[in-house]
Motif scaffolding. Structure first.
Motif, PDB file in Angstrom:
ATOM      1  N   THR A  52      -1.211 -12.077   6.059  1.00  0.00           N
ATOM      2  CA  THR A  52      -1.951 -10.920   6.419  1.00  0.00           C
ATOM      3  C   THR A  52      -2.088 -10.273   5.270  1.00  0.00           C
ATOM      4  OG1 THR A  52      -1.220 -11.124   8.644  1.00  0.00           O
ATOM      5  CG2 THR A  52      -2.294  -8.939   7.985  1.00  0.00           C
ATOM      6  N   PRO A  53      -3.353  -9.617   4.784  1.00  0.00           N
ATOM      7  CA  PRO A  53      -3.397  -8.636   3.740  1.00  0.00           C
ATOM      8  C   PRO A  53      -2.896  -7.666   4.068  1.00  0.00           C
ATOM      9  CG  PRO A  53      -5.518  -9.527   4.542  1.00  0.00           C
ATOM     10  CD  PRO A  53      -4.543 -10.207   5.392  1.00  0.00           C
ATOM     11  N   THR A  54      -2.463  -6.711   2.988  1.00  0.00           N
ATOM     12  CA  THR A  54      -1.946  -5.186   3.461  1.00  0.00           C
ATOM     13  C   THR A  54      -2.901  -4.438   2.360  1.00  0.00           C
ATOM     14  OG1 THR A  54       0.293  -5.969   3.555  1.00  0.00           O
ATOM     15  CG2 THR A  54       0.164  -3.639   3.208  1.00  0.00           C
ATOM     16  N   PRO A  55      -3.772  -3.572   3.212  1.00  0.00           N
ATOM     17  CA  PRO A  55      -4.471  -2.579   2.038  1.00  0.00           C
ATOM     18  C   PRO A  55      -3.649  -1.834   1.158  1.00  0.00           C
ATOM     19  CG  PRO A  55      -4.377  -2.005   4.550  1.00  0.00           C
ATOM     20  CD  PRO A  55      -3.579  -3.039   4.391  1.00  0.00           C
ATOM     21  N   PRO A  56      -4.153  -1.422   0.053  1.00  0.00           N
ATOM     22  CA  PRO A  56      -3.468  -0.443  -0.787  1.00  0.00           C
ATOM     23  C   PRO A  56      -3.198   0.928  -0.120  1.00  0.00           C
ATOM     24  CG  PRO A  56      -5.837  -1.159  -1.595  1.00  0.00           C
ATOM     25  CD  PRO A  56      -5.460  -2.007  -0.454  1.00  0.00           C
ATOM     26  N   SER A  57      -2.429   1.353  -0.582  1.00  0.00           N
ATOM     27  CA  SER A  57      -2.118   2.747  -0.073  1.00  0.00           C
ATOM     28  C   SER A  57      -3.287   3.829  -0.742  1.00  0.00           C
ATOM     29  CB  SER A  57      -0.769   3.400  -0.535  1.00  0.00           C
ATOM     30  OG  SER A  57      -0.498   3.635  -1.624  1.00  0.00           O
ATOM     31  N   PRO A  58      -3.595   4.960  -0.182  1.00  0.00           N
ATOM     32  CA  PRO A  58      -4.601   5.596  -0.890  1.00  0.00           C
ATOM     33  C   PRO A  58      -3.879   6.153  -2.117  1.00  0.00           C
ATOM     34  CG  PRO A  58      -4.486   6.280   1.522  1.00  0.00           C
ATOM     35  CD  PRO A  58      -3.459   5.326   1.374  1.00  0.00           C
TER      36      PRO A  58
ATOM     37  N   ALA B 237     -14.965  -5.071   2.903  1.00  0.00           N
ATOM     38  CA  ALA B 237     -13.477  -4.476   3.194  1.00  0.00           C
ATOM     39  C   ALA B 237     -12.763  -3.537   2.185  1.00  0.00           C
ATOM     40  CB  ALA B 237     -12.408  -6.101   3.314  1.00  0.00           C
ATOM     41  N   GLN B 238     -13.184  -3.733   0.846  1.00  0.00           N
ATOM     42  CA  GLN B 238     -12.319  -3.058  -0.164  1.00  0.00           C
ATOM     43  C   GLN B 238     -12.948  -1.569   0.167  1.00  0.00           C
ATOM     44  OE1 GLN B 238      -9.879  -3.205  -2.028  1.00  0.00           O
ATOM     45  NE2 GLN B 238      -9.469  -4.989  -0.828  1.00  0.00           N
ATOM     46  N   GLN B 239     -14.250  -1.578   0.482  1.00  0.00           N
ATOM     47  CA  GLN B 239     -15.012  -0.235   0.466  1.00  0.00           C
ATOM     48  C   GLN B 239     -14.627   0.461   1.837  1.00  0.00           C
ATOM     49  OE1 GLN B 239     -19.261  -0.679   1.467  1.00  0.00           O
ATOM     50  NE2 GLN B 239     -19.777   1.571   0.643  1.00  0.00           N
ATOM     51  N   ARG B 240     -14.496  -0.385   2.899  1.00  0.00           N
ATOM     52  CA  ARG B 240     -14.194   0.325   3.985  1.00  0.00           C
ATOM     53  C   ARG B 240     -12.540   0.805   4.073  1.00  0.00           C
ATOM     54  NH1 ARG B 240     -17.551   2.432   5.000  1.00  0.00           N
ATOM     55  NH2 ARG B 240     -16.383   3.433   6.375  1.00  0.00           N
ATOM     56  N   CYS B 241     -11.703  -0.019   3.270  1.00  0.00           N
ATOM     57  CA  CYS B 241     -10.526   0.511   3.043  1.00  0.00           C
ATOM     58  C   CYS B 241     -10.366   1.850   2.086  1.00  0.00           C
ATOM     59  CB  CYS B 241      -9.415  -0.650   2.128  1.00  0.00           C
ATOM     60  SG  CYS B 241      -7.922   0.067   1.822  1.00  0.00           S
ATOM     61  N   ARG B 242     -10.981   2.037   1.094  1.00  0.00           N
ATOM     62  CA  ARG B 242     -11.315   3.080   0.590  1.00  0.00           C
ATOM     63  C   ARG B 242     -11.600   4.424   1.191  1.00  0.00           C
ATOM     64  NH1 ARG B 242     -12.716  -0.378  -3.498  1.00  0.00           N
ATOM     65  NH2 ARG B 242     -15.208  -0.399  -3.086  1.00  0.00           N
ATOM     66  N   HIS B 243     -12.400   4.194   2.530  1.00  0.00           N
ATOM     67  CA  HIS B 243     -12.848   5.158   3.323  1.00  0.00           C
ATOM     68  C   HIS B 243     -11.891   5.373   4.412  1.00  0.00           C
ATOM     69  CE1 HIS B 243     -16.614   4.735   0.944  1.00  0.00           C
ATOM     70  NE2 HIS B 243     -16.675   5.846   1.271  1.00  0.00           N
ATOM     71  N   GLY B 244     -10.584   4.619   4.324  1.00  0.00           N
ATOM     72  CA  GLY B 244      -9.802   4.846   5.541  1.00  0.00           C
ATOM     73  C   GLY B 244     -10.123   4.212   6.805  1.00  0.00           C
TER      74      GLY B 244
ATOM     75  N   THR C 122     -12.192  -1.871  10.442  1.00  0.00           N
ATOM     76  CA  THR C 122     -13.363  -2.344   9.964  1.00  0.00           C
ATOM     77  C   THR C 122     -12.868  -3.382   8.697  1.00  0.00           C
ATOM     78  OG1 THR C 122     -14.907  -0.899  10.568  1.00  0.00           O
ATOM     79  CG2 THR C 122     -15.646  -2.421   8.981  1.00  0.00           C
ATOM     80  N   TYR C 123     -11.996  -2.723   7.846  1.00  0.00           N
ATOM     81  CA  TYR C 123     -11.180  -3.456   6.874  1.00  0.00           C
ATOM     82  C   TYR C 123     -10.573  -4.798   7.304  1.00  0.00           C
ATOM     83  CZ  TYR C 123      -7.569  -4.991   3.642  1.00  0.00           C
ATOM     84  OH  TYR C 123      -6.730  -5.577   2.840  1.00  0.00           O
ATOM     85  N   GLN C 124     -10.053  -4.948   8.409  1.00  0.00           N
ATOM     86  CA  GLN C 124      -9.378  -5.926   8.967  1.00  0.00           C
ATOM     87  C   GLN C 124     -10.437  -7.121   9.530  1.00  0.00           C
ATOM     88  OE1 GLN C 124      -6.528  -5.105  12.215  1.00  0.00           O
ATOM     89  NE2 GLN C 124      -5.906  -7.211  12.276  1.00  0.00           N
ATOM     90  N   THR C 125     -11.627  -6.445   9.910  1.00  0.00           N
ATOM     91  CA  THR C 125     -12.491  -7.383  10.731  1.00  0.00           C
ATOM     92  C   THR C 125     -13.304  -8.117   9.284  1.00  0.00           C
ATOM     93  OG1 THR C 125     -12.890  -5.758  12.374  1.00  0.00           O
ATOM     94  CG2 THR C 125     -14.622  -7.379  11.879  1.00  0.00           C
ATOM     95  N   GLU C 126     -13.491  -7.253   8.268  1.00  0.00           N
ATOM     96  CA  GLU C 126     -14.065  -7.820   7.105  1.00  0.00           C
ATOM     97  C   GLU C 126     -13.244  -8.906   6.469  1.00  0.00           C
ATOM     98  OE1 GLU C 126     -17.131  -7.771   6.161  1.00  0.00           O
ATOM     99  OE2 GLU C 126     -17.798  -6.199   7.320  1.00  0.00           O
ATOM    100  N   ILE C 127     -11.838  -8.429   6.461  1.00  0.00           N
ATOM    101  CA  ILE C 127     -10.888  -9.510   5.812  1.00  0.00           C
ATOM    102  C   ILE C 127     -11.123 -10.689   6.669  1.00  0.00           C
ATOM    103  CG2 ILE C 127      -8.583 -10.110   5.457  1.00  0.00           C
ATOM    104  CD1 ILE C 127      -9.871  -8.465   3.303  1.00  0.00           C
ATOM    105  N   LYS C 128     -10.841 -10.717   7.889  1.00  0.00           N
ATOM    106  CA  LYS C 128     -11.041 -11.908   8.922  1.00  0.00           C
ATOM    107  C   LYS C 128     -12.249 -12.890   8.704  1.00  0.00           C
ATOM    108  CE  LYS C 128      -9.803 -14.357  12.630  1.00  0.00           C
ATOM    109  NZ  LYS C 128     -10.631 -15.647  12.513  1.00  0.00           N
ATOM    110  N   ALA C 129     -13.300 -12.088   8.264  1.00  0.00           N
ATOM    111  CA  ALA C 129     -14.801 -12.714   8.287  1.00  0.00           C
ATOM    112  C   ALA C 129     -14.692 -13.478   7.131  1.00  0.00           C
ATOM    113  CB  ALA C 129     -15.911 -11.782   8.489  1.00  0.00           C
ATOM    114  N   ALA C 130     -14.401 -12.812   5.835  1.00  0.00           N
ATOM    115  CA  ALA C 130     -14.250 -13.314   4.619  1.00  0.00           C
ATOM    116  C   ALA C 130     -13.295 -14.621   4.595  1.00  0.00           C
ATOM    117  CB  ALA C 130     -13.641 -12.533   3.661  1.00  0.00           C
ATOM    118  N   GLN C 131     -12.192 -14.457   5.278  1.00  0.00           N
ATOM    119  CA  GLN C 131     -11.032 -15.628   5.503  1.00  0.00           C
ATOM    120  C   GLN C 131     -11.821 -17.026   6.232  1.00  0.00           C
ATOM    121  OE1 GLN C 131      -8.168 -15.939   3.626  1.00  0.00           O
ATOM    122  NE2 GLN C 131      -8.619 -18.084   4.098  1.00  0.00           N
TER     123      GLN C 131
END
Length: 75
Positions: free
Chosen positions: A58-64, A19-26, A30-39
């Motif tokens: 609901t987790p909020t991704p960090p801004s770029p 999820a963190q990797q996908r977030c870094r790539h914008g 997929t970030y949301q899907t990975e967070i849901k799978a982790a939870q």
């Protein structure tokens, strides 16, 4: 059962890292899907352990900008 709990927590960690990797790539979808799978993995491990996980909302991704700033700051 402890091995199954460990396996679920390992899965959760892998999903959080993805999820963190996908977030870094914008890629927030997929970030949301990975967070849901982790939870889901954490919830399953907690159920096997006989505990109830604390809802985190609901987790909020960090801004770029925050990500770039965090990478430049020395630890």
């Amino acid at each position: 059962m402890p091995q199954r709990i460990d396996a679920l927590l390992d899965q959760a960690q892998q999903h959080f890292a993805a999820a963190q990797q996908r977030c870094r790539h914008g890629d927030l979808a997929t970030y949301q899907t990975e967070i849901k799978a982790a939870q889901d993995a954490v919830d399953a491990a907690a159920k096997l352990a006989g505990t109830t996980p604390t809802p985190s909302g609901t987790p909020t991704p960090p801004s770029p900008d925050a990500e770039r700033h965090a990478r430049r700051r020395p630890l």
